[in-house]
Design a protein around this motif. Structure first.
Motif, PDB file in Angstrom:
ATOM      1  N   CYS A 163       0.781  -1.154  -0.086  1.00  0.00           N
ATOM      2  CA  CYS A 163       0.109  -0.142  -0.182  1.00  0.00           C
ATOM      3  C   CYS A 163       0.939   1.435   0.219  1.00  0.00           C
ATOM      4  O   CYS A 163       0.116   2.315  -0.025  1.00  0.00           O
ATOM      5  CB  CYS A 163      -1.027  -0.043   1.085  1.00  0.00           C
ATOM      6  N   THR A 206       3.358   3.653  -2.186  1.00  0.00           N
ATOM      7  CA  THR A 206       3.550   3.862  -3.704  1.00  0.00           C
ATOM      8  C   THR A 206       5.105   3.934  -3.855  1.00  0.00           C
ATOM      9  O   THR A 206       5.909   3.910  -3.114  1.00  0.00           O
ATOM     10  CB  THR A 206       3.025   5.297  -4.121  1.00  0.00           C
ATOM     11  N   ILE A 214      -1.731  -2.176   7.333  1.00  0.00           N
ATOM     12  CA  ILE A 214      -2.799  -2.349   6.357  1.00  0.00           C
ATOM     13  C   ILE A 214      -2.590  -3.491   5.437  1.00  0.00           C
ATOM     14  O   ILE A 214      -3.553  -4.146   5.204  1.00  0.00           O
ATOM     15  CB  ILE A 214      -2.831  -1.147   5.653  1.00  0.00           C
ATOM     16  N   LYS A 240      -5.995  -5.666   3.599  1.00  0.00           N
ATOM     17  CA  LYS A 240      -5.619  -5.742   2.271  1.00  0.00           C
ATOM     18  C   LYS A 240      -6.527  -4.969   1.212  1.00  0.00           C
ATOM     19  O   LYS A 240      -6.046  -4.076   0.517  1.00  0.00           O
ATOM     20  CB  LYS A 240      -5.243  -6.958   1.868  1.00  0.00           C
ATOM     21  N   PHE A 258       2.493  15.748   2.745  1.00  0.00           N
ATOM     22  CA  PHE A 258       2.474  14.858   1.257  1.00  0.00           C
ATOM     23  C   PHE A 258       2.220  13.614   1.681  1.00  0.00           C
ATOM     24  O   PHE A 258       2.550  12.801   0.724  1.00  0.00           O
ATOM     25  CB  PHE A 258       3.804  15.305   0.504  1.00  0.00           C
ATOM     26  N   TYR A 308      -0.167  11.763   1.541  1.00  0.00           N
ATOM     27  CA  TYR A 308      -1.234  11.354   0.471  1.00  0.00           C
ATOM     28  C   TYR A 308      -0.445  10.627  -0.911  1.00  0.00           C
ATOM     29  O   TYR A 308      -0.809  10.009  -1.666  1.00  0.00           O
ATOM     30  CB  TYR A 308      -2.129  12.144   0.215  1.00  0.00           C
ATOM     31  N   ASP A 309       0.919  11.294  -0.924  1.00  0.00           N
ATOM     32  CA  ASP A 309       1.581  10.947  -2.061  1.00  0.00           C
ATOM     33  C   ASP A 309       2.400   9.520  -1.994  1.00  0.00           C
ATOM     34  O   ASP A 309       2.566   8.702  -3.021  1.00  0.00           O
ATOM     35  CB  ASP A 309       2.883  11.906  -2.529  1.00  0.00           C
ATOM     36  N   TYR A 310       2.318   9.054  -0.641  1.00  0.00           N
ATOM     37  CA  TYR A 310       3.041   7.725  -0.462  1.00  0.00           C
ATOM     38  C   TYR A 310       2.446   6.557  -0.150  1.00  0.00           C
ATOM     39  O   TYR A 310       2.835   5.591  -0.170  1.00  0.00           O
ATOM     40  CB  TYR A 310       3.940   8.080   0.997  1.00  0.00           C
ATOM     41  N   PHE A 311       0.822   6.746   0.002  1.00  0.00           N
ATOM     42  CA  PHE A 311       0.095   5.758   0.037  1.00  0.00           C
ATOM     43  C   PHE A 311      -0.830   5.345  -1.178  1.00  0.00           C
ATOM     44  O   PHE A 311      -0.991   6.630  -1.865  1.00  0.00           O
ATOM     45  CB  PHE A 311      -0.815   5.654   1.221  1.00  0.00           C
ATOM     46  N   ASN A 312      -1.261   4.306  -1.424  1.00  0.00           N
ATOM     47  CA  ASN A 312      -1.947   4.147  -2.677  1.00  0.00           C
ATOM     48  C   ASN A 312      -3.427   4.194  -2.519  1.00  0.00           C
ATOM     49  O   ASN A 312      -4.303   3.513  -3.188  1.00  0.00           O
ATOM     50  CB  ASN A 312      -1.571   3.060  -3.606  1.00  0.00           C
ATOM     51  N   PHE A 313      -4.006   4.853  -1.343  1.00  0.00           N
ATOM     52  CA  PHE A 313      -5.389   4.684  -1.175  1.00  0.00           C
ATOM     53  C   PHE A 313      -5.894   6.111  -0.870  1.00  0.00           C
ATOM     54  O   PHE A 313      -5.046   6.945  -0.990  1.00  0.00           O
ATOM     55  CB  PHE A 313      -5.756   3.882   0.087  1.00  0.00           C
ATOM     56  N   ASP A 314      -7.203   6.164  -0.933  1.00  0.00           N
ATOM     57  CA  ASP A 314      -7.790   7.793  -0.798  1.00  0.00           C
ATOM     58  C   ASP A 314      -7.257   8.559   0.479  1.00  0.00           C
ATOM     59  O   ASP A 314      -7.104   7.850   1.487  1.00  0.00           O
ATOM     60  CB  ASP A 314      -9.445   7.473  -0.784  1.00  0.00           C
ATOM     61  N   PHE A 315      -7.261   9.875   0.042  1.00  0.00           N
ATOM     62  CA  PHE A 315      -7.028  10.933   1.192  1.00  0.00           C
ATOM     63  C   PHE A 315      -7.711  12.078   1.100  1.00  0.00           C
ATOM     64  O   PHE A 315      -8.223  12.345  -0.091  1.00  0.00           O
ATOM     65  CB  PHE A 315      -5.323  11.130   1.072  1.00  0.00           C
ATOM     66  N   VAL A 325     -14.119  11.135  -2.539  1.00  0.00           N
ATOM     67  CA  VAL A 325     -13.364   9.805  -1.728  1.00  0.00           C
ATOM     68  C   VAL A 325     -14.213   8.599  -1.008  1.00  0.00           C
ATOM     69  O   VAL A 325     -15.209   9.348  -0.487  1.00  0.00           O
ATOM     70  CB  VAL A 325     -12.512  10.775  -0.713  1.00  0.00           C
ATOM     71  N   GLY A 380     -12.831   5.870  -0.458  1.00  0.00           N
ATOM     72  CA  GLY A 380     -12.059   4.505   0.431  1.00  0.00           C
ATOM     73  C   GLY A 380     -11.858   3.235  -0.396  1.00  0.00           C
ATOM     74  O   GLY A 380     -11.097   2.264   0.027  1.00  0.00           O
ATOM     75  N   ARG A 411     -10.452   0.424  -3.115  1.00  0.00           N
ATOM     76  CA  ARG A 411      -9.315   0.248  -3.259  1.00  0.00           C
ATOM     77  C   ARG A 411      -9.237  -0.445  -4.737  1.00  0.00           C
ATOM     78  O   ARG A 411      -7.818  -0.621  -5.026  1.00  0.00           O
ATOM     79  CB  ARG A 411      -8.577  -0.845  -2.190  1.00  0.00           C
ATOM     80  N   LYS A 442      -6.257   5.841  -6.817  1.00  0.00           N
ATOM     81  CA  LYS A 442      -6.749   6.645  -5.505  1.00  0.00           C
ATOM     82  C   LYS A 442      -7.223   8.046  -5.774  1.00  0.00           C
ATOM     83  O   LYS A 442      -6.732   8.545  -6.669  1.00  0.00           O
ATOM     84  CB  LYS A 442      -5.481   6.529  -4.421  1.00  0.00           C
ATOM     85  N   ARG A 443      -7.974   8.501  -4.876  1.00  0.00           N
ATOM     86  CA  ARG A 443      -8.587   9.655  -4.979  1.00  0.00           C
ATOM     87  C   ARG A 443      -8.266  10.547  -3.710  1.00  0.00           C
ATOM     88  O   ARG A 443      -8.269  10.123  -2.714  1.00  0.00           O
ATOM     89  CB  ARG A 443     -10.112   9.761  -5.262  1.00  0.00           C
ATOM     90  N   VAL A 444      -7.684  11.964  -3.784  1.00  0.00           N
ATOM     91  CA  VAL A 444      -7.198  12.605  -3.089  1.00  0.00           C
ATOM     92  C   VAL A 444      -8.207  14.151  -3.196  1.00  0.00           C
ATOM     93  O   VAL A 444      -8.033  14.550  -4.189  1.00  0.00           O
ATOM     94  CB  VAL A 444      -5.632  12.964  -3.141  1.00  0.00           C
ATOM     95  N   THR A 445      -8.702  14.521  -2.302  1.00  0.00           N
ATOM     96  CA  THR A 445      -9.257  15.979  -2.064  1.00  0.00           C
ATOM     97  C   THR A 445      -8.120  17.063  -1.470  1.00  0.00           C
ATOM     98  O   THR A 445      -7.677  16.586  -0.449  1.00  0.00           O
ATOM     99  CB  THR A 445     -10.439  16.311  -1.639  1.00  0.00           C
TER     100      THR A 445
END
Lengths: 246, 350
Positions: A8, A10, A33, A38, A53, A55-62, B195, B197, B199, B203-206
Motif C-alpha cells: 500500500c 507507492t 494495512i 488488504k 504530502f 497522500y503521495d506515499y500511500f495508494n489509497f484515498d486521502f 473519496v 475509500g 481500493r 486513489k482519489r485525493v481531495t
C-alpha cells in the motif's frame, strides 16, 4: 532477510529529511494495512506540517485537511463512510495546538477513527519552533533560552488529557527510538485500527519521534535523545483499551 | 401544498428535499432554528447531523463529508461565517460542493442579532484567503429562499464549488406561506472524484495544496475559467417596473422587498421609478445594470442596503460613471422604512 516495500505504499520517494521518524511510522501503518486490511476501504486524512504530502506515499484515498482540522475532516469522512478504516495523521503542532479543540471534541463524541499523532516536540516544517509538546528546558528557535515553564508554560500531554473522556476507547504512547519500541508502535497501530473496526470509539496513538534537522543532531543522536531526555517527560504504554478493560 | 413556515426552517426543509445528507453547525442567532430543524429530521432519517464544537469544526466536518461526494450543508451568521472562512477557502481550493447559509446579523464584532446585510463584501469578495469565488444567492422572501436553497445544491454539484445562501435575520425569523416543488428531481451528477475509500481503482485525493508555483497558477487559472462560466451562465436578477423608469433603485434581499414597496408607492404618486434586484450577488448582474446606465432616460441610480454601502462599489462599477449612483442605507440592525426611501428619493429629485 530481504526487506520488501509494503503494497500500500507507492513508489514515490519520500521528501522527509534523512533520519526522520515519519518514514518509519508510514511504513508501520503500511505494514498493518497490508496484513489486516488488504482490500478494505481506507481513507487517510493528511495534516499540515511535515507530513503534508503523506497522500503521495500511500495508494489509497486521502483527504488533505487544513492546519489542525484533520480530526474534524476525519469526522465528516467517517460519518459518511462508516465501514471504511479512517485515520488522521498529525504532528504535535497540528493536533495539540491549533487542533486541540477538534481532537478533544472528536474524542468526546467517540468518533470511530484513529488519530496517529507524531510527537517530535517541534514545529518541524516551519523551522523548529517551540511546539505545545516541547519539553521544559528544550531550546528551539522560538524558545532560544530553553522552554521555561514560568514563561512559556508547560508541555501538553495530550494522551493523558484524553483518557478520562468516555468516547475514547484506546490511548497509547509509543516511541520509535529502537527496534523494540518500533515493534510496539506497530502493535499499537494494529490494536487501534482493530478498536476502530469494532466501533468501540475514538482511538489515538502518540508516537514519540525525532527531528534530527531541527534538533541539530545526527539521526543516531536524535534517537538517543528520545531515550535519555524525552522519555523523562512522556512515559510510554497503553493507557486505555476499553475493550480489554485497561 | 402550501404551508406556513419560518424562514430558517423552510431553508432546512428545502435542503432536505434537495437531498442534503449531512449537516454540521453551531448555534448562533438568528439562524439557530435551521440547525434545530436539521437535528430533528436528519437524526431520524439516517442522515448525518453534528452540532460541532465550533464553526471551525463544523465547516471542516463539512469539508470531510463533501470530499465523500455527499450533499452537505452548514449554516451560521456573521461572526460564525468569519470563523468558517478558512474552511470555505479550502472547499473552494479543493473544488468541493457545499451549501453554506449565512443569516446575517449586525456587525462588526459581536454586533447584534438584528437583521442586517453586513456581510455582502465578505460573501462576494472572498472572505477567506486566495483567488476564489463563492456563488452567492440572496433571496427576498421565504418562498425564494426555498427555491434558491434547492438550486444552491444543484449549482454546488454542477460547478464543484461552495454556494452561499445570503439572507438576513428578518428572512430567517419571519413566517411566510411556502410551497415546495413536489416534482423536484435531483440532476444526475457523476462524482468520479469523490473519496469513498475503495481500493480497486486509482486513489482519489481531495486537496488544495499545489506547492509548485507553476501548478498553483495553473490551478488558479482553471478556477478562473470556471468562474467565467458561472458569470456567463448563472446570473439571476429581477427587473421591476424598469421599462419606462427614469430612476432605478438597486437593492438585494429583504431590503429590496422594502424598496419594492417604496417603488409601488412612488409609482402611485406618478414617479417613474423602478428596481433592479440582484438575486445572484456573485455572479453580479453587471450587464443588466450597465444596460440601463446606457439609456438616456435614466437620470440616476439609488442603491439601498442594510449596511453602509457594501454593494455600492459593484453597482458603481456596473454603471461605469455613466450616471450618478446615490446611496441610502441603515446599519447596525436598523431597517429602512418605505417613508425613508421615498424621502431620500424626493431629496435627490429637488
Amino acid at each position: 532477510m530481504k526487506l520488501r516495500k509494503p503494497e500500500c505504499l507507492t513508489a514515490e520517494s519520500m521528501h522527509y529529511c534523512p533520519g526522520c521518524g515519519h518514514g518509519i511510522i508510514h511504513r508501520l501503518i503500511a505494514e498493518v494495512i497490508d496484513e489486516d486490511y488488504k482490500d478494505h476501504k481506507i481513507v487517510g486524512v493528511a495534516p499540515v506540517g511535515c507530513a503534508v504530502f503523506i497522500y503521495d506515499y500511500f495508494n489509497f484515498d486521502f483527504v488533505a485537511a487544513a492546519h489542525g482540522r484533520a480530526t474534524a475532516a476525519a469526522t465528516g469522512v467517517k460519518r459518511c463512510i462508516p465501514d471504511a478504516l479512517v485515520f488522521s495523521y498529525q504532528g504535535d503542532g497540528d493536533i495539540a495546538a491549533i487542533g486541540t479543540s477538534e481532537v478533544v471534541h472528536a474524542a468526546a463524541r467517540g468518533e470511530n477513527f484513529t488519530a496517529i499523532f507524531v510527537n517530535n516536540g517541534v514545529y518541524a516544517m516551519t523551522g523548529g519552533q517551540m511546539a505545545p509538546t516541547t519539553i521544559p528546558g528544550q531550546v528551539t528557535v522560538s524558545s532560544p533560552y530553553g522552554r521555561d515553564p514560568k514563561v512559556q508554560g508547560y508541555h501538553i500531554k495530550l494522551c493523558e488529557m484524553l483518557i478520562p473522556l468516555d468516547g475514547v476507547a484506546f490511548v497509547a504512547r509509543t516511541s520509535i527510538h529502537n527496534l523494540k519500541n518500533i515493534e510496539l508502535t506497530k502493535k499499537a497501530i494494529k490494536r487501534a485500527f482493530e478498536v476502530q473496526m469494532n466501533k468501540e470509539g475514538f482511538s489515538i496513538i502518540e508516537v514519540l519521534s525525532n527531528c534530527p534537522t531541527n534538533w541539530g543532531m545526527t539521526p543516531a543522536e536524535s534517537m538517543k535523545r528520545i531515550e535519555n531526555e524525552v522519555l523523562k517527560y512522556y512515559n510510554l504504554g497503553i493507557f486505555k483499551d476499553k475493550g480489554r478493560g485497561i | 401544498m402550501k404551508v406556513l413556515m419560518k424562514g430558517n426552517e423552510a431553508i432546512a426543509e428545502a435542503a432536505l428535499r434537495a437531498g442534503c445528507e449531512c449537516f454540521f453547525g453551531y448555534p448562533i442567532t438568528p439562524q439557530t432554528e435551521l440547525l434545530q430543524y436539521m437535528a430533528k429530521k436528519l437524526l431520524k432519517s439516517g442522515g448525518v447531523f453534528i452540532q460541532a464544537e465550533s464553526e471551525v469544526g463544523a465547516i471542516n466536518m463539512a469539508y470531510g463529508a463533501a470530499s465523500c461526494g455527499k450533499r452537505v450543508m452548514t449554516s451560521s451568521s456573521g461572526p460564525g461565517i468569519s470563523l468558517k472562512q478558512e474552511g470555505i477557502s479550502y472547499l473552494a481550493g479543493a473544488e468541493l460542493p457545499c451549501v453554506i447559509v449565512n443569516i446575517m446579523r449586525g456587525g462588526p464584532g459581536l454586533g447584534n442579532i438584528n437583521a442586517a446585510q453586513s456581510d455582502y463584501l465578505q460573501a462576494t469578495k472572498g472572505g477567506g484567503h486566495g483567488d476564489y469565488k463563492v456563488i452567492v444567492l440572496a433571496p427576498s422572501s421565504v418562498q425564494e429562499a426555498v427555491d434558491l436553497t434547492i438550486k444552491a445544491f444543484d449549482l454546488a454539484d454542477k460547478y464543484r464549488n461552495p454556494v452561499m445562501i445570503l439572507g438576513d435575520g428578518m428572512l430567517g425569523q419571519m413566517m411566510e406561506v411556502v410551497e415546495f416543488d413536489e416534482n423536484y428531481k435531483r440532476p444526475r451528477t457523476e462524482k468520479p472524484w469523490a473519496v469513498t475509500g475503495e481500493r480497486n481503482r486509482p486513489k482519489r485525493v481531495t486537496n488544495s495544496l499545489y506547492i509548485v508555483p507553476e501548478e498553483l497558477e495553473k490551478h488558479n487559472f482553471k478556477l478562473r475559467e470556471k468562474y467565467k462560466k458561472i458569470e456567463e451562465n448563472e446570473v439571476m436578477v429581477e427587473e421591476y417596473m424598469t421599462d419606462d423608469a427614469q430612476v432605478i433603485f438597486v437593492s438585494f434581499g429583504m431590503c429590496a422587498r422594502i424598496v419594492k414597496s417604496a417603488v409601488n408607492k412612488l409609482r402611485q404618486s406618478g414617479e417613474k421609478v423602478g428596481l433592479i434586484r440582484p438575486i445572484t450577488l456573485y455572479p453580479f448582474p453587471t450587464k443588466c445594470i450597465e444596460k440601463y446606465a446606457n439609456f438616456d432616460r435614466i437620470k440616476f441610480f439609488i442603491d439601498v442596503e442594510m449596511n453602509l454601502g457594501q454593494m455600492l462599489e459593484d453597482v458603481k462599477l456596473s454603471v461605469a460613471g455613466k450616471k450618478d449612483v446615490h446611496f441610502y442605507g441603515r446599519t447596525g440592525g436598523m431597517v429602512p422604512t418605505i417613508a425613508e426611501i421615498e424621502n431620500y428619493y424626493f431629496s435627490l429629485k429637488e
